[in-house]
Design a protein around this motif. Sequence first.
Motif, short mmCIF file in Angstrom:
data_model
loop_
_atom_site.label_atom_id
_atom_site.label_comp_id
_atom_site.label_asym_id
_atom_site.label_seq_id
_atom_site.Cartn_x
_atom_site.Cartn_y
_atom_site.Cartn_z
N LEU A 68 0.82 -1.21 0.00
CA LEU A 68 0.00 0.00 0.00
C LEU A 68 0.85 1.26 0.00
O LEU A 68 0.46 2.27 -0.60
N ASP A 69 2.00 1.23 0.67
CA ASP A 69 2.87 2.41 0.69
C ASP A 69 3.37 2.76 -0.71
O ASP A 69 3.35 3.93 -1.11
N GLU A 70 3.84 1.75 -1.43
CA GLU A 70 4.31 2.01 -2.79
C GLU A 70 3.17 2.49 -3.67
O GLU A 70 3.34 3.43 -4.47
N ALA B 102 -9.26 2.14 2.57
CA ALA B 102 -10.10 1.08 3.12
C ALA B 102 -9.26 -0.09 3.61
O ALA B 102 -9.50 -0.65 4.69
N ALA B 103 -8.24 -0.45 2.83
CA ALA B 103 -7.36 -1.56 3.23
C ALA B 103 -6.59 -1.23 4.50
O ALA B 103 -6.24 -2.13 5.28
N GLU B 104 -6.33 0.06 4.72
CA GLU B 104 -5.64 0.50 5.93
C GLU B 104 -6.58 0.69 7.10
O GLU B 104 -6.14 0.99 8.22
N GLY B 105 -7.89 0.51 6.86
CA GLY B 105 -8.87 0.66 7.93
C GLY B 105 -9.24 2.09 8.25
O GLY B 105 -9.88 2.36 9.27
N ASP B 106 -8.88 3.04 7.38
CA ASP B 106 -9.19 4.45 7.61
C ASP B 106 -10.54 4.76 6.97
O ASP B 106 -10.63 5.14 5.80
N VAL B 107 -11.59 4.59 7.76
CA VAL B 107 -12.95 4.73 7.24
C VAL B 107 -13.19 6.15 6.73
O VAL B 107 -13.74 6.36 5.64
N GLU B 108 -12.78 7.14 7.50
CA GLU B 108 -13.05 8.53 7.15
C GLU B 108 -12.40 8.89 5.81
O GLU B 108 -13.05 9.49 4.94
N GLU B 109 -11.12 8.53 5.64
CA GLU B 109 -10.47 8.86 4.37
C GLU B 109 -11.07 8.07 3.22
O GLU B 109 -11.26 8.60 2.12
#
Length: 445
Positions: A304-306, A341-348
């Motif tokens: 995800l970072d890349e 979404a994969a990072e679990g950041d619902v708001e973003e």
Amino acid sequence: MGTYRRAHANHHLALLREAAPHLMRAEQLEWAARLDPEHDNLLAALTWAIGDDRAMALRIFADLSTYWWLRGRRGLGMLPARALLAALGTEVPEGLEAEYVICVAGAAGSGAHLENAKRLMRELDLISGHPQLTFFWGSFAGPSIDDGLLELMMERVKASPDPWISGLNHVGKGFLCYLMESDVAGTEREFSLALDYFRSLGERLGMAMALSELVRVAAWRGERERFSELIEEALRLVGELGAQEDIADLLCHRGEGELLLGDLDRARADFERAAELARRVGALEGTTRASCGLAEAARLRGDLDEARRRYEEVLARESSGSFGESLNAVQIGIALGWIAAAEGDVEEAVARQETAFAAALHVQSLPVLASAAEGLAGAASLRGAHDEVALLLGVGKGLRGMTLPGDRDVRRVAELARAALGERRFAEAYARGAAMSREELAGLL
């Protein structure tokens, strides 16, 4: 010196004029080879004419654009086209309206020049003497229908007796089926007809253009054998032309298909090769497309970072304002939403997908709008709103004309929603979404 320069420019304009009809027929390889050793002279003639004879410059640019297109060197035209438009100001030499429109498209023009070009195309039939104008304009502007220009151009294309334009007529119909009508079968039919026309003429780039869209349909359906056959034929044809920019585009096409077909390593290799070719020939949109492909391959691998870094690098680049780049911006927003979404950041994730969907409502591409609706479904899944997930997935299917069996994001959120709702409730919500009109979609936000 001025007399010599003018004679030089006249000689090379005559060469271009003689070559022009042959560049769009079976003998195009022979005629392109005749122009290859004269390329520096052709550029010198154009440069002189921009400063000393702008009418001649427009004539040279129009025919030189066809050669650049054939050889996959379209990016070479942007700077001279912009210099020529700056030299012209608001003046359009009488009788050179088609050449002027080709120049505006080549410069990715905006403002007064863009409005002038639209006005001229509405008022005059510019296609008959310059069939390539339709392709150049469509590549730059996309299927804009705000001012009725698309319908008018399609009518003129349909009425033309030129066999190359007849092939292009089916290309135009195919793009309408794909971008604006949710008609996958129609897309396949029209591009197959276009392929037949271009084959009858022996026109390689036209054949490759039609084949590349048939490749897309095969990838959507998961038809690997047909996908491989079609893309290899397209690559062979543009290879015969030595069209490096088009080879890069087709490698991106193959990479995007491989993402759907599940081979991430092949996809990454194609995007890396495409990026190198596009950089070598200065193809900005090709470089962007390859960068987005590498970002998407990284996302699907779980890096995800890349993926985020690559997508944000693309967003930071200067945009040409073309139709393709407006679609890229939406698709990048959708991808960044899936990353959040994969990072679990619902708001973003919600913010990214809502912004992408709102932007997608204003571009003429139902497949991109379908992807944006599916991105919203991913954000809804994070909130546990599974009825909304099913509805939005149905919207995606309705807009595109089919679901993509190889889309692992959609498959995952669909499985979660089915498990939460049961098959009957899922199917009911899905059917409601698939039946929604374009007007109703704006209310989803």
